[in-house]
Write a protein that holds these residues in place. Structure first.
Motif, PDB file in Angstrom:
ATOM      1  N   GLU A 158       1.253   7.595  -5.988  1.00 53.30           N
ATOM      2  CA  GLU A 158       2.050   7.463  -5.173  1.00 53.30           C
ATOM      3  C   GLU A 158       3.056   5.583  -5.147  1.00 53.30           C
ATOM      4  O   GLU A 158       4.327   5.615  -4.675  1.00 53.30           O
ATOM      5  N   ASP A 159       2.667   5.328  -6.269  1.00 59.21           N
ATOM      6  CA  ASP A 159       4.129   3.617  -6.445  1.00 59.21           C
ATOM      7  C   ASP A 159       4.330   5.018  -7.625  1.00 59.21           C
ATOM      8  O   ASP A 159       5.460   4.378  -7.211  1.00 59.21           O
ATOM      9  N   GLY A 161       6.145   7.345  -6.438  1.00 55.75           N
ATOM     10  CA  GLY A 161       6.815   7.716  -5.484  1.00 55.75           C
ATOM     11  C   GLY A 161       7.258   9.417  -5.368  1.00 55.75           C
ATOM     12  O   GLY A 161       8.010   9.762  -4.775  1.00 55.75           O
ATOM     13  N   PRO A 164       6.556  11.011  -1.334  1.00 55.57           N
ATOM     14  CA  PRO A 164       7.496  11.090  -0.290  1.00 55.57           C
ATOM     15  C   PRO A 164       7.952  12.799  -0.473  1.00 55.57           C
ATOM     16  O   PRO A 164       8.709  13.494  -0.237  1.00 55.57           O
ATOM     17  N   ARG A 202      -0.345   6.098  10.867  1.00 53.86           N
ATOM     18  CA  ARG A 202       0.821   5.215  11.559  1.00 53.86           C
ATOM     19  C   ARG A 202       2.010   5.402  11.416  1.00 53.86           C
ATOM     20  O   ARG A 202       2.825   5.230  11.684  1.00 53.86           O
ATOM     21  N   PRO A 289      12.155   7.124  -2.449  1.00 55.23           N
ATOM     22  CA  PRO A 289      11.983   5.821  -2.670  1.00 55.23           C
ATOM     23  C   PRO A 289      12.764   6.163  -4.338  1.00 55.23           C
ATOM     24  O   PRO A 289      12.030   6.999  -4.644  1.00 55.23           O
ATOM     25  N   ARG A 292       9.752   4.653  -9.822  1.00 54.71           N
ATOM     26  CA  ARG A 292       9.516   3.527 -10.361  1.00 54.71           C
ATOM     27  C   ARG A 292       7.772   3.287 -10.673  1.00 54.71           C
ATOM     28  O   ARG A 292       6.692   3.986 -10.780  1.00 54.71           O
ATOM     29  N   THR A 302      -6.219  -2.906  -7.280  1.00 54.67           N
ATOM     30  CA  THR A 302      -6.160  -3.184  -6.086  1.00 54.67           C
ATOM     31  C   THR A 302      -6.459  -1.662  -5.545  1.00 54.67           C
ATOM     32  O   THR A 302      -6.930  -1.628  -4.825  1.00 54.67           O
ATOM     33  N   ASP A 306      -9.207  -2.339  -2.789  1.00 55.99           N
ATOM     34  CA  ASP A 306      -8.527  -1.875  -1.182  1.00 55.99           C
ATOM     35  C   ASP A 306      -8.594  -1.092  -0.708  1.00 55.99           C
ATOM     36  O   ASP A 306      -9.914  -0.703   0.405  1.00 55.99           O
TER      37      ASP A 306
ATOM     38  N   ASN B  28       9.675  -0.750   0.738  1.00 59.36           N
ATOM     39  CA  ASN B  28      10.172  -0.830   0.171  1.00 59.36           C
ATOM     40  C   ASN B  28      10.857  -1.537  -0.516  1.00 59.36           C
ATOM     41  O   ASN B  28      12.105  -0.962  -1.521  1.00 59.36           O
ATOM     42  N   THR B  33       4.860  -7.392  -2.574  1.00 62.44           N
ATOM     43  CA  THR B  33       4.075  -8.044  -4.563  1.00 62.44           C
ATOM     44  C   THR B  33       4.641  -9.733  -4.327  1.00 62.44           C
ATOM     45  O   THR B  33       4.729  -9.818  -4.423  1.00 62.44           O
ATOM     46  N   HIS B  44      -2.471  -4.504  -0.655  1.00 61.12           N
ATOM     47  CA  HIS B  44      -1.857  -2.848  -1.712  1.00 61.12           C
ATOM     48  C   HIS B  44      -0.490  -2.672  -1.632  1.00 61.12           C
ATOM     49  O   HIS B  44       0.458  -2.901  -0.210  1.00 61.12           O
ATOM     50  N   THR B  45      -0.154  -2.330  -2.580  1.00 64.18           N
ATOM     51  CA  THR B  45       1.775  -2.172  -2.594  1.00 64.18           C
ATOM     52  C   THR B  45       1.767  -0.798  -3.129  1.00 64.18           C
ATOM     53  O   THR B  45       2.016   0.215  -4.148  1.00 64.18           O
ATOM     54  N   GLY B  46       2.575  -0.549  -2.430  1.00 65.63           N
ATOM     55  CA  GLY B  46       2.748   0.911  -2.128  1.00 65.63           C
ATOM     56  C   GLY B  46       4.307   1.890  -1.914  1.00 65.63           C
ATOM     57  O   GLY B  46       4.997   1.058  -1.814  1.00 65.63           O
ATOM     58  N   ASN B  47       4.437   2.864  -3.742  1.00 66.27           N
ATOM     59  CA  ASN B  47       6.418   3.382  -2.899  1.00 66.27           C
ATOM     60  C   ASN B  47       6.126   4.390  -2.322  1.00 66.27           C
ATOM     61  O   ASN B  47       6.461   5.545  -2.357  1.00 66.27           O
ATOM     62  N   TRP B  48       5.721   3.857  -0.879  1.00 68.38           N
ATOM     63  CA  TRP B  48       6.349   5.018   0.170  1.00 68.38           C
ATOM     64  C   TRP B  48       6.420   3.830   1.186  1.00 68.38           C
ATOM     65  O   TRP B  48       5.546   2.713   1.675  1.00 68.38           O
ATOM     66  N   PRO B  49       7.620   4.147   1.998  1.00 73.82           N
ATOM     67  CA  PRO B  49       8.254   3.086   2.984  1.00 73.82           C
ATOM     68  C   PRO B  49       7.273   3.345   4.235  1.00 73.82           C
ATOM     69  O   PRO B  49       6.143   3.813   4.970  1.00 73.82           O
ATOM     70  N   LYS B  51       4.754   1.173   4.490  1.00 72.71           N
ATOM     71  CA  LYS B  51       3.458   1.276   3.979  1.00 72.71           C
ATOM     72  C   LYS B  51       2.202  -0.079   4.770  1.00 72.71           C
ATOM     73  O   LYS B  51       1.818   0.132   5.276  1.00 72.71           O
ATOM     74  N   THR B  54       0.624  -3.244   9.975  1.00 68.44           N
ATOM     75  CA  THR B  54       0.273  -4.257  10.668  1.00 68.44           C
ATOM     76  C   THR B  54       0.441  -6.018   9.399  1.00 68.44           C
ATOM     77  O   THR B  54       0.882  -5.499   8.353  1.00 68.44           O
ATOM     78  N   TYR B  76      13.617  -1.193   9.098  1.00 74.43           N
ATOM     79  CA  TYR B  76      14.708  -1.421   8.945  1.00 74.43           C
ATOM     80  C   TYR B  76      16.213  -1.890   9.379  1.00 74.43           C
ATOM     81  O   TYR B  76      16.702  -2.335   8.963  1.00 74.43           O
ATOM     82  N   SER B  77      14.866  -2.491  10.985  1.00 75.53           N
ATOM     83  CA  SER B  77      15.588  -3.011  11.702  1.00 75.53           C
ATOM     84  C   SER B  77      15.034  -3.616  12.805  1.00 75.53           C
ATOM     85  O   SER B  77      14.281  -3.467  12.871  1.00 75.53           O
ATOM     86  N   ASP B  84       6.228  -1.726  15.273  1.00 73.93           N
ATOM     87  CA  ASP B  84       6.134  -2.339  13.764  1.00 73.93           C
ATOM     88  C   ASP B  84       6.992  -3.230  13.776  1.00 73.93           C
ATOM     89  O   ASP B  84       7.523  -4.848  14.031  1.00 73.93           O
ATOM     90  N   GLU B  85       8.458  -2.724  14.195  1.00 69.70           N
ATOM     91  CA  GLU B  85       9.423  -3.942  15.297  1.00 69.70           C
ATOM     92  C   GLU B  85       9.168  -4.974  15.740  1.00 69.70           C
ATOM     93  O   GLU B  85       9.527  -6.053  15.045  1.00 69.70           O
ATOM     94  N   ASP B 105      16.713  -5.635  -1.313  1.00 71.23           N
ATOM     95  CA  ASP B 105      16.643  -4.688  -1.925  1.00 71.23           C
ATOM     96  C   ASP B 105      18.390  -4.886  -2.683  1.00 71.23           C
ATOM     97  O   ASP B 105      19.573  -4.188  -2.347  1.00 71.23           O
TER      98      ASP B 105
ATOM     99  N   ASP C 293      19.671   2.964  12.348  1.00 76.13           N
ATOM    100  CA  ASP C 293      19.199   2.136  11.182  1.00 76.13           C
ATOM    101  C   ASP C 293      18.856   2.562   9.705  1.00 76.13           C
ATOM    102  O   ASP C 293      19.262   1.127   9.435  1.00 76.13           O
TER     103      ASP C 293
END
Lengths: 479, 257, 343
Positions: A158-159, A161, A164, A202, A289, A292, A302, A306, B28, B33, B44-49, B51, B54, B76-77, B84-85, B105, C293
């Motif tokens: 996932e990290d 990339g 996706p 979600r 994305p 990375r 994590t 997590d 992303n 971070t 948790h920080t994922g490379n996945w728009p 994530k 909440t 994005y907006s 979420d927006e 970014d 967007d």
């Protein structure tokens, strides 16, 4: 009077707004967005200097080309997922056994002698130690190692990339069944834990497609069900072929069930989008994305904190009461028979039609809270209903045998055949989600109706599939 | 020069905070971070728009002031109608953070400015954290931060959150804005469409008459033209006036959030 | 019971029976639910709506037209009119029927719900375009005013429905009717579609099938008694005048128009780029907002970057980010015609 004046002014603002909206027309939002972007681009132009020449060699582009290419895209994807599963299954074996022996062979006797020394009554000792404690011990030893391997591996992908890209490749299939491409992501998460997969839905914007993703997530074989699949495959399917093929054939059988799960999820998505959740596949926009390099240590940390600990903790909470129930049905008697035996005898005829037996049905009912205790429960119930002596730990005590051969002995003694094995594997794929997942579904959908659908649809399919497999099997066998 | 010694990560301890800092940004961009760097938490920080769906909260102490940091969902907006927006927008508007840090970014500044400009319409206390500067460097993208800061009217802090670079400067800047040492003069949108400008001007005038303290009347007008129900309600019950006339009233804030 | 063949047959039988009776929409239970008789309330509301539509478009209304519209006998229609008059909803003067203020506001309330529901279906769901109207016909009688207000708030208080009709406000305000029928356009004139009438159904279905929707740019090529020939977003279209009358257009100034067939994003090959001209109005609601967007606005340069395993979706470079879009969406994003090669 002032207040009245204020209200009048405010309403005047709102009515001006409304009149202006007729005037400006439908294009308002478009015009506004255009303005924002033209402002943004003007600002960016003043302060950003882009490289004069486009990069010629770009490993990211090359990698993308390979990962999404027509011929290599899917094989690479299956290979990567296969390796992740293989590492999970293989790597979890040893630590699982070690944890199990620690909890069962070391701690359990100590607790037993402790309770004997303080003179706990028989029932309290049973409920607490043989029921609650053992259930917890099983959940930890069966769940912790695979999750501690699977989640970090998955998080690394996932990290980096990669996920996706999977979603991007799979979208074509999902579009055809009227679902969202991101369902591929949530399905993959479901291989770890269905509850986590459902929370992940979600990321899907459209409510219809989100619902489809939630309902079909249960068809991803979760961690709690892997051990059942592997054990039964080794015992029954591995045994049906020559010894030198046993390993690979049983592994293929498990993969086959997992793929069958994906097929079912696509079929059910299609069925839903053609009937109750009618509609065309709506928009799909997904940002790919940049790759990375993952930071391995942090990811390990994590994802352990997590996901692994979170999911494990939840499973323990649900498993402890189940352990108590297991002990109780194995020990409370009505007219000289334990509740477990009464149910098993009563449900056997029905279970026979499905190619299963009463023990399996009872085990699945008791194990609603956590799928991982299915196998120990089945063993305990089989031994109990057969009255075998010399094996196991006593009535209503969950246990798992040290060797697969010993497990096989018990199951065969309990009247199990290859058909029972196959149908158990199918039923393990197609049955109601565990209680945590059901609760998560309710939290996400906020609808009793859809929670019920997600709960009973798989079980209905399970009954139908096992029924036909059993009858056709017997028909062929009788010829 | 401030140094990291002034920072005390408080994790989830957010008692008796003096200031509220909101963390906004596109998905992303390394927002989580930055959040983890400041609070010491390990979200948790994922490379996945998408994530973070909440709102996450954490605390830190800097220069003897306690801060509450609220990580808003990455969007994005702020103009669409997704949940979420709405969470992000309502917090920036009604939650009245003392400062909003927008993580962008650096390699895709132009697209990130879309959100930045929208946030600057709502609030007049913001900082742009230009993250992923290492990636930008790798792609030979150069950014004139001073020019950008001048154009946007807010501080611009370059950073590489993954390697904890630029966090001291960010903290110093947060402190300058909340303590009033740096006064933001946020850029406000200019539209080319005559029709739209007429409608917005007409409405803005009427809104300013009724709510003279409102710092973002133009934005409210834009929202009304979009038919935003929460703004319509806020006008009807006068909440809009109440929020802005009571500056930095913490008890007020808590009842609203 | 132990004969597998026998069990198999019984099992299949039960399964078949269950499918036939519970199948959504086509099953026996669903059919039974649908064939409930139409209530009096629905007839009254439909009649009022019809009367209002006549008034809005300035044509007379009679008992016969009500009977035709509601598919009931003329006797029933007369009875209905008498009932409405009794309720104070309308007055009849010689041949034509006139709505009272009360009747008009009642009708507007129904129309508001109808159009809101259509807008909701168009923007928030993926229900097929041809089903919006039917569904709205059903829900306009089910939703209360307050339900409708809640729905409106949820979808951003829209002021136009997806056919381009204005949605009455809660107070019953409605702007004046704008535009002219497509048939009034002369040769060579440019216009933009502002409304596609959704009744009668047969004509509407035809117009939808032709792919016509509000926001399209049309140019008249030939207008005669037999046929109306025009281009819509650059593609030629031929309709019978009876059909063309159901399209309302507004003339536009020449500087905004584009000649020739519109080029769309999906026509780009890997490595090619184009500049966005606009997004088709057929992309609505959340879908449309999402695209904008992501930076798909007029003037943005987009480069096709990558194909997925199956060829659809494709990845496009939009303002520095790689965004995957399905072909169906890409087809609805228009580009300026000039091509430029990348790399």
């Amino acid at each position: 009077m002032v207040a009245k004046e204020k209200i009048k002014n405010r309403e005047a603002i709102l009515s001006t707004a409304n009149n202006q909206r007729w005037e400006v027309g439908e294009n308002f939002h478009d015009t506004l967005m255009e303005s924002i972007y033209s402002n943004a681009s003007a600002i960016a132009k003043r302060s950003v200097t882009l490289p004069a020449q486009k990069e010629t060699i770009n490993w990211e582009k090359t990698l993308d080309k390979i990962l999404t290419s027509r011929y290599l895209g899917f094989p690479i994807m299956f290979l990567i997922l296969g390796v992740v599963f293989w590492l999970t299954i293989e790597g979890a074996n040893v630590p699982s056994a070690m944890i199990a022996s620690f909890f069962l062979d070391t701690i359990h006797p100590i607790l037993k002698s402790l309770s004997a020394s303080i003179g706990l009554p028989f029932w309290a000792d049973g409920v607490l130690i043989d029921g609650a404690y053992l259930a917890m011990a099983w959940v930890i030893s069966v769940m912790l190692p695979p999750m501690a391997i699977f989640f970090p591996l998955f998080t690394l992908l996932e990290d980096f990339g990669y996920l996706p890209r999977v979603s991007f490749n799979m979208d074509g299939l999902y579009r055809k069944v009227g679902a969202h491409g991101k369902q591929a992501l949530t399905m993959a998460m479901g291989f770890g834990c269905n509850a986590a997969g459902i929370v992940a839905t979600r990321v899907i914007d459209s409510p219809r497609e989100k619902l489809i993703a939630i309902i079909t997530n249960n068809f991803s074989l979760c961690n709690g069900r892997w051990p059942t699949q592997i054990l039964i495959a080794v015992i029954f399917i591995g045994a049906a072929v020559p010894a030198y093929l046993a390993g690979i054939v049983s592994a293929l059988a498990v993969v086959f069930i997992a793929v069958l799960g994906i097929v079912f999820s696509l079929l059910v998505s299609w069925g839903l989008s053609k009937s109750v959740l009618k509609g065309e596949a709506s928009a799909f926009s997904l940002e790919l994305p940049p790759y990375r390099p993952p930071r391995i240590l942090q990811t390990l940390y994590t994802s352990l904190i997590d996901r692994t600990i979170f999911v494990l903790w939840r499973a323990i909470i649900f498993a402890i009461p189940a352990g108590v129930v297991i002990w109780l049905v194995g020990n409370i008697t009505i007219g000289g028979e334990t509740i477990a035996n009464i149910f098993i005898d009563w449900s056997n005829p029905f279970a026979f039609i499905l190619g299963l037996n009463g023990v399996i049905l009872l085990a699945y009912i008791i194990a609603i809270p956590a799928n991982e205790i299915v196998i120990p429960t089945i063993l305990m119930l089989t031994v109990m209903s057969l009255g075998l002596s010399g094996v196991g730990e006593g009535a209503g005590v969950m246990f798992e045998l040290d060797s697969i051969a010993a497990t096989e002995e018990i199951l065969v003694a309990g009247g199990w055949t290859l058909l029972t094995g196959i149908n158990l594997m199918l039923f393990s794929l197609l049955h109601n989600p565990c209680s945590t997942t059901i609760y998560t579904i309710f939290k996400e959908t906020k609808s009793v109706k859809w929670t019920l659908v997600s709960t009973f649809l798989p079980i209905l399919m399970g009954i139908i599939v096992t029924f036909f497999v059993a009858q056709i099997w017997r028909l062929i066998a009788s010829i | 020069m401030h140094n990291a010694g002034n920072l005390k990560r408080l994790g989830i301890d957010m008692s008796n905070f003096d200031f509220v800092v909101a963390l906004a940004g596109n998905p992303n961009t390394g927002k989580s971070t930055v959040f983890n760097n400041l609070t010491g938490l390990k979200q948790h920080t994922g490379n996945w728009p998408g994530k973070t769906v909440t709102r996450a909260e954490g605390g830190f102490e800097y220069n003897d002031n306690k801060f509450k940091l609220v990580d808003l969902p990455g969007t994005y907006s702020l103009l669409s109608t997704s949940t979420d927006e709405e969470v992000a927008r309502n917090f920036i508007l009604f939650g009245q953070p003392d400062v909003t840090v927008i993580v962008a970014d650096a390699t895709r500044l132009e697209r990130n400015l879309n959100l930045v400009l929208q946030i600057l319409e709502i609030t007049d206390r913001a900082i742009l954290c230009l993250n992923l500067m290492d990636e930008a460097g790798r792609h030979n993208i150069k950014i004139d931060e001073r020019m950008l800061s001048k154009d946007l009217g807010i501080p611009v802090i370059p950073s590489v959150a993954r390697y904890n670079k630029g966090m001291d400067e960010l903290l110093a800047s947060i402190y300058e804005v909340v303590s009033g040492k740096y006064v933001c003069k946020p850029y406000r949108l200019k539209s080319k469409s005559k029709e739209l400008n007429v409608a917005v001007e007409k409405l803005t005038r009427q809104i300013t008459e009724e709510f003279p303290n409102l710092p973002n009347a133009q934005w409210v007008a834009l929202r009304l033209l979009e038919g935003d129900q929460s703004i319509i309600d806020a006008i009807r019950n006068g909440e809009l006036g109440k929020i802005y006339s009571v500056e930095q009233n913490k008890t007020e804030l808590e009842t609203v959030v | 019971m132990n004969d597998p063949l026998f069990t198999l047959l019984i099992g299949s039988g039960i399964l078949l029976l269950a499918v036939v009776s519970f199948f959504p929409q086509k099953g026996l239970f669903a059919r039974m639910k649908r064939t409930r008789t139409i209530s009096k309330k629905i007839l009254i509301e439909d009649a009022l709506k019809h009367l209002y539509h006549c008034e809005y478009s300035g044509v007379g209304c009679s008992i016969e037209s009500i009977a035709g519209k509601l598919s009931i006998s003329e006797d029933d229609a007369a009875e209905l009119v008498a009932k409405l008059e009794e309720m104070g909803m309308l007055s009849s003067q010689r041949d034509s029927l006139q709505l009272s203020n009360e009747g008009r506001s009642y009708a507007l309330r129904i129309i508001r719900v109808h159009r809101l529901w259509e807008k909701y279906l168009a923007d928030e769901t993926s229900v097929d375009e041809r089903e919006w109207h039917h569904s709205a016909e059903e829900f306009e009688h089910k939703l209360s005013s307050s339900d409708a207000d809640e729905l409106a708030a949820q979808i951003g208080n829209p002021v136009f429905d997806p056919h381009g009709d204005p949605i009455p406000s809660t107070e019953g305000d409605l702007p004046e009717k704008k535009g002219m029928p497509l048939t009034a356009l002369k040769f060579g004139e440019f216009a933009s579609i502002i409304h596609v009438e959704d009744e009668p159904d047969a004509i509407y279905q035809q117009l939808v099938a032709e792919g016509l929707y509000p926001g399209m740019q049309v140019r008249m090529l030939e207008e005669s008694k037999e046929r109306v020939r025009f281009t819509a977003n650059g593609e030629e279209c031929v309709l019978a005048p009876l059909f063309a009358k159901n399209i309302t257009v507004e003339q536009i100034k020449l500087e905004k128009t584009i000649e020739g067939k519109f080029k769309n994003l999906s026509s780009l090959k890997i490595g090619e780029s184009g500049t966005v001209l606009g997004i088709s109005k057929a992309l609505r609601g959340q879908q449309r907002r999402r695209l904008m967007d992501l930076g798909v606005v007029p003037g943005t340069e987009i480069t096709a970057e990558l194909k997925s395993v199956g060829g659809d979706p494709m990845v496009y470079k939009i303002k520095g980010a790689s965004i995957a879009l399905r072909k169906k969406q890409a087809e609805r994003i228009y580009l300026h015609s000039e091509k430029s090669e990348m790399n």
